[in-house]
Design a protein around this motif. Structure first.
Motif, PDB file in Angstrom:
ATOM      1  N   VAL A 121       0.366  -1.036   0.169  1.00 38.55           N
ATOM      2  CA  VAL A 121      -0.318   0.194   0.015  1.00 38.55           C
ATOM      3  C   VAL A 121       1.246   1.735   0.215  1.00 38.55           C
ATOM      4  N   PRO A 122       0.798   2.335  -0.915  1.00 39.75           N
ATOM      5  CA  PRO A 122       1.661   3.381  -0.847  1.00 39.75           C
ATOM      6  C   PRO A 122       1.310   4.139   0.373  1.00 39.75           C
ATOM      7  N   GLY A 123       3.070   5.009   0.442  1.00 39.79           N
ATOM      8  CA  GLY A 123       2.736   5.174   1.682  1.00 39.79           C
ATOM      9  C   GLY A 123       2.042   7.069   1.673  1.00 39.79           C
ATOM     10  N   GLU A 124       2.416   7.075   0.408  1.00 42.98           N
ATOM     11  CA  GLU A 124       1.618   8.895   0.322  1.00 42.98           C
ATOM     12  C   GLU A 124       0.192   8.965  -0.064  1.00 42.98           C
ATOM     13  N   PRO A 125      -0.249   9.848   0.606  1.00 39.77           N
ATOM     14  CA  PRO A 125      -2.273   9.478   0.369  1.00 39.77           C
ATOM     15  C   PRO A 125      -2.206  10.246  -1.346  1.00 39.77           C
ATOM     16  N   VAL A 126      -3.679   9.879  -1.823  1.00 37.66           N
ATOM     17  CA  VAL A 126      -4.157  10.634  -2.272  1.00 37.66           C
ATOM     18  C   VAL A 126      -4.679  11.366  -2.187  1.00 37.66           C
ATOM     19  N   VAL A 127      -4.616  12.832  -3.320  1.00 36.42           N
ATOM     20  CA  VAL A 127      -5.196  14.290  -1.985  1.00 36.42           C
ATOM     21  C   VAL A 127      -6.113  14.211  -3.858  1.00 36.42           C
ATOM     22  N   VAL A 128      -7.218  14.793  -2.755  1.00 35.13           N
ATOM     23  CA  VAL A 128      -8.571  15.666  -3.749  1.00 35.13           C
ATOM     24  C   VAL A 128      -8.951  16.514  -2.765  1.00 35.13           C
ATOM     25  N   THR A 129      -9.020  18.149  -3.896  1.00 38.32           N
ATOM     26  CA  THR A 129      -8.809  19.571  -2.885  1.00 38.32           C
ATOM     27  C   THR A 129     -10.697  20.041  -3.746  1.00 38.32           C
ATOM     28  N   GLN A 130     -11.096  20.467  -2.679  1.00 43.52           N
ATOM     29  CA  GLN A 130     -11.922  21.071  -3.246  1.00 43.52           C
ATOM     30  C   GLN A 130     -11.877  23.002  -3.109  1.00 43.52           C
ATOM     31  N   LYS A 131     -11.836  22.819  -4.522  1.00 47.02           N
ATOM     32  CA  LYS A 131     -11.169  24.558  -5.199  1.00 47.02           C
ATOM     33  C   LYS A 131     -12.543  25.140  -5.927  1.00 47.02           C
ATOM     34  N   ASN A 132     -12.875  26.117  -6.302  1.00 47.98           N
ATOM     35  CA  ASN A 132     -13.418  26.936  -6.091  1.00 47.98           C
ATOM     36  C   ASN A 132     -14.808  26.378  -6.401  1.00 47.98           C
ATOM     37  N   CYS A 133     -15.521  25.041  -5.553  1.00 47.41           N
ATOM     38  CA  CYS A 133     -16.338  25.084  -5.266  1.00 47.41           C
ATOM     39  C   CYS A 133     -16.542  23.357  -6.831  1.00 47.41           C
ATOM     40  N   THR A 134     -15.759  22.686  -7.087  1.00 38.04           N
ATOM     41  CA  THR A 134     -14.899  21.847  -7.259  1.00 38.04           C
ATOM     42  C   THR A 134     -13.975  20.441  -7.104  1.00 38.04           C
ATOM     43  N   TYR A 135     -14.655  19.016  -7.521  1.00 36.85           N
ATOM     44  CA  TYR A 135     -13.325  18.905  -6.938  1.00 36.85           C
ATOM     45  C   TYR A 135     -12.098  18.433  -8.019  1.00 36.85           C
ATOM     46  N   VAL A 136     -11.292  18.201  -7.727  1.00 35.69           N
ATOM     47  CA  VAL A 136     -10.336  18.054  -8.466  1.00 35.69           C
ATOM     48  C   VAL A 136      -8.925  17.029  -7.646  1.00 35.69           C
ATOM     49  N   PRO A 137      -8.824  16.062  -8.426  1.00 35.07           N
ATOM     50  CA  PRO A 137      -9.369  15.564  -9.503  1.00 35.07           C
ATOM     51  C   PRO A 137     -10.795  15.317  -9.244  1.00 35.07           C
ATOM     52  N   HIS A 138     -11.268  15.098 -10.584  1.00 25.68           N
ATOM     53  CA  HIS A 138     -12.333  14.631 -11.056  1.00 25.68           C
ATOM     54  C   HIS A 138     -12.874  13.180 -10.845  1.00 25.68           C
ATOM     55  N   VAL A 139     -11.974  12.106 -11.229  1.00 25.78           N
ATOM     56  CA  VAL A 139     -11.798  10.912 -11.162  1.00 25.78           C
ATOM     57  C   VAL A 139     -10.213  10.026 -10.493  1.00 25.78           C
ATOM     58  N   PHE A 140     -10.252   9.568  -9.845  1.00 24.74           N
ATOM     59  CA  PHE A 140      -9.039   9.078  -9.284  1.00 24.74           C
ATOM     60  C   PHE A 140      -8.944   8.120  -8.987  1.00 24.74           C
ATOM     61  N   GLY A 141      -7.569   7.192  -9.096  1.00 29.88           N
ATOM     62  CA  GLY A 141      -8.427   5.824  -8.524  1.00 29.88           C
ATOM     63  C   GLY A 141      -7.225   5.870  -6.968  1.00 29.88           C
ATOM     64  N   ILE A 142      -7.024   4.579  -5.856  1.00 28.77           N
ATOM     65  CA  ILE A 142      -6.917   5.070  -4.890  1.00 28.77           C
ATOM     66  C   ILE A 142      -6.751   3.477  -4.569  1.00 28.77           C
ATOM     67  N   GLN A 143      -5.672   3.206  -3.783  1.00 28.48           N
ATOM     68  CA  GLN A 143      -5.701   1.511  -3.750  1.00 28.48           C
ATOM     69  C   GLN A 143      -6.280   1.521  -2.164  1.00 28.48           C
ATOM     70  N   VAL A 144      -6.713   0.275  -2.038  1.00 24.68           N
ATOM     71  CA  VAL A 144      -7.252  -0.172  -0.422  1.00 24.68           C
ATOM     72  C   VAL A 144      -6.636   0.068   0.717  1.00 24.68           C
ATOM     73  N   GLY A 145      -6.608   0.477   1.562  1.00 30.91           N
ATOM     74  CA  GLY A 145      -5.992   0.905   2.839  1.00 30.91           C
ATOM     75  C   GLY A 145      -4.843   2.171   2.344  1.00 30.91           C
ATOM     76  N   GLN A 146      -5.335   3.048   1.338  1.00 33.62           N
ATOM     77  CA  GLN A 146      -4.269   3.785   1.127  1.00 33.62           C
ATOM     78  C   GLN A 146      -4.694   5.549   1.868  1.00 33.62           C
ATOM     79  N   THR A 147      -4.044   6.333   2.129  1.00 33.87           N
ATOM     80  CA  THR A 147      -4.853   7.009   2.681  1.00 33.87           C
ATOM     81  C   THR A 147      -5.421   8.660   1.524  1.00 33.87           C
ATOM     82  N   LEU A 148      -6.705   8.265   1.984  1.00 34.76           N
ATOM     83  CA  LEU A 148      -7.135   9.617   0.809  1.00 34.76           C
ATOM     84  C   LEU A 148      -7.352  10.752   1.564  1.00 34.76           C
ATOM     85  N   GLN A 149      -7.020  11.431   1.602  1.00 37.24           N
ATOM     86  CA  GLN A 149      -6.476  12.787   2.376  1.00 37.24           C
ATOM     87  C   GLN A 149      -8.099  13.778   0.960  1.00 37.24           C
ATOM     88  N   VAL A 150      -8.709  14.623   1.640  1.00 39.04           N
ATOM     89  CA  VAL A 150     -10.125  15.964   1.322  1.00 39.04           C
ATOM     90  C   VAL A 150      -9.115  16.942   2.345  1.00 39.04           C
TER      91      VAL A 150
END
Lengths: 266, 275
Positions: A121-150
């Protein structure tokens, strides 16, 4: 035991049992514990043989049809979002086609041929940002157990609502600068997404995989799934409005397979 | 009874209005009158019971050597206040019937009325207009989030559905409040009697808007269902609708309306009730 003692014992027992019953035994979205290095489902499997990963799969996704002009999203009901959308309203990302008819936001991933191995499981998180009232990125992949940072860069209240069919739902209210972390426990592609309950136009699709052999197409519609050992694989390309395509690939030692996914206009 | 009589006149109801938002609906006077009648009855009951409570606290406070006396109740007293309460409730039930009949049971004609579809979801009200072609479900439909635009002095007929939980569309200046239930189509209607522009001029406040709120606690972001009601004069409304209708093709149709189409289709097959 006295009557008083019996009552105390019952109360203590009830509190203990209650606390045990209220614990989430297997909270898929829980992030308070340290990130795992191996997904729970991979334990006991042989480690992925990196040294034998001499082959690879890459390619492109195309859109067969007239290049659509993305339409503006209807942004209303929030002064901050309206202000930022006034001059340049965000466009729908549901179907983004590059000028050379290559297709963006296609999640390409291996569906068969890699589950027999244990994947780190990658140690670095997948980062999703809410910017100007949209999600960036719009489509993303992540591994089971990997950290999602919102995170939220917007000076308004957002509501990060994850909905899936195999992973536990979560729902976070966020102010500007706030960051929350979550993790997923089960593979899920095509049915998992983030939405903002406050701003109904905000949506991001999540592909949750058990391995690192996935990519989301961008400029040029390109994807590169990385190195794989020789063998037979099934590769799937998923697009939120155009559907799913699969390809069977047999990789020889050192082979660099090129795949092309062509999605017809609907 | 004098207070009740006073409240039952419309002008008296208006004079009590200093604490409520301005009423801009022709139906509002009746709503306010019933509100004040109930307020007077419950207010008098409150004052009376509190006065009795305070009197009893003082009159029967602790005194050295005085013993408490156990009372099993007074049959006539209990019969009296039960019957009195029943009479008051029966009066209210009958008193509001004509208003309920006029406001909720008499659907205005669609001729000349503005038809709006309302879809409530956690946590926004969505509104949809048929556009200039007069047909719902076509490319020129006008969709709005949290903004309801209507012409002044015209019947507006709302067809309402909920995507998820119970919501309640509340427009205080119209004295309009209607629950929106999942699994049911609910119709309601109103007229707005004063444009937003006039209201702003009268208040000398160009930021003023008529408010829309959700009056049913619907989840953790319930408060974000706040919206605005924009009342135009007829020509301004026609211009607004034409402009929005012609621009509709430039906007991605909000995904939430797919729920409307699906749920209405499902309602036809399941024989869901139209309220």
């Amino acid at each position: 035991m006295t009557h008083k003692g019996t009552v105390c014992g019952i109360v203590v027992l009830a509190v203990v049992l209650g606390s045990v019953a209220c614990r989430e035994p297997d909270d898929p979205a829980e992030s308070s514990e340290a990130a795992p290095t191996v997904a729970a489902g991979d334990k006991g499997k042989p480690v992925f043989p990196k040294a034998q990963a001499t082959a690879s799969i890459s390619g492109q996704a195309f859109y067969d049809g007239e290049i659509p002009t993305p339409k503006a999203l209807r942004i209303q009901g929030d002064k901050f979002c309206e202000h930022h959308a006034a001059d340049n309203p965000p466009k729908s990302e549901a179907l983004l086609v590059n000028s050379d008819n290559t297709l963006r936001n296609v999640l390409v991933h291996v569906t068969k041929g890699v589950d027999q191995w244990q994947h780190a499981v990658p140690g670095e998180p997948v980062v999703v940002t809410q910017k100007n009232c949209t999600y960036v990125p719009h489509v993303f992949g992540i591994q089971v157990g990997q950290t999602l940072q919102v995170t939220s860069a917007d000076d308004t209240t957002h509501n990060v609502h994850f909905i899936g069919t195999k992973n536990r739902e979560f729902n976070l209210t966020q102010r500007q600068g706030q960051m929350d972390e979550k993790r997923f426990t089960r593979r899920e592609v095509g049915t998992a997404f983030l939405k903002c309950d406050v701003h109904s136009w905000m949506k991001a699709h999540v592909g949750i995989l058990t391995h690192p052999f996935y990519a989301v197409t961008g400029d040029g519609g390109n994807f590169d799934l990385g190195g794989l050992p020789p063998g037979e694989y099934e590769v799937e390309a998923w697009h939120e409005t155009l559907g799913v395509q699969t390809r069977q690939v047999t990789l020889q030692d050192g082979e660099a397979a090129k795949l092309e996914f062509r999605f017809a206009a609907k | 009874m004098a207070a009740l009589a006073m409240c039952s006149s419309a002008s008296a109801a208006e004079s009590f209005n200093w604490w409520l938002p301005e009423n801009i609906s022709p139906a509002g006077e009746e709503v306010d009158r019933i509100f004040f009648v109930i307020l007077v009855l419950t207010g008098l009951t409150f004052v009376l019971t509190e006065a009795l409570l305070v009197y009893s606290l003082l009159r029967f406070r602790h005194k050295e050597g005085r013993k408490a006396r156990h009372v099993h109740g007074n049959h006539w007293l209990e019969t009296g206040w039960t019957a009195g309460t029943a009479v008051i409730l029966l009066f209210l039930a009958l008193y509001q019937v004509p208003a309920w009949n006029r406001l909720k049971m008499t659907r205005p004609s669609e001729d000349g009325a503005v038809l709006v579809q309302v879809l409530a979801e956690q946590f926004k009200f969505h509104f949809r207009y048929a556009g200039t072609d007069g047909e719902f479900g076509t490319a020129d439909d006008v969709t709005q989030i949290a903004e309801l635009h209507v012409p002044v002095d015209k019947d507006v007929i709302l067809t309402m559905r909920s995507k998820d939980v119970i919501h309640s569309l509340f427009m205080p200046h119209l004295r309009f409040k209607q629950d929106v239930l999942p699994g049911a189509t609910i119709e309601s209607w109103f007229q707005a009697g004063k444009t937003t522009g006039t209201a702003r001029s009268e208040r000398d406040d160009q930021e003023f808007d008529y408010e829309i709120a959700c009056a049913e606690l619907c989840g953790n972001s319930h408060y974000t269902m706040r919206g605005i009601l924009v009342v135009h004069d007829q020509s301004a409304f026609d211009d607004w609708l034409a402009k929005e209708s012609s621009a509709a093709a430039d906007y991605e149709p909000p995904e939430v309306w797919q729920h409307w189409e699906k749920s209405v289709a499902r309602a036809v097959t399941t024989g869901e009730e139209h309220l």
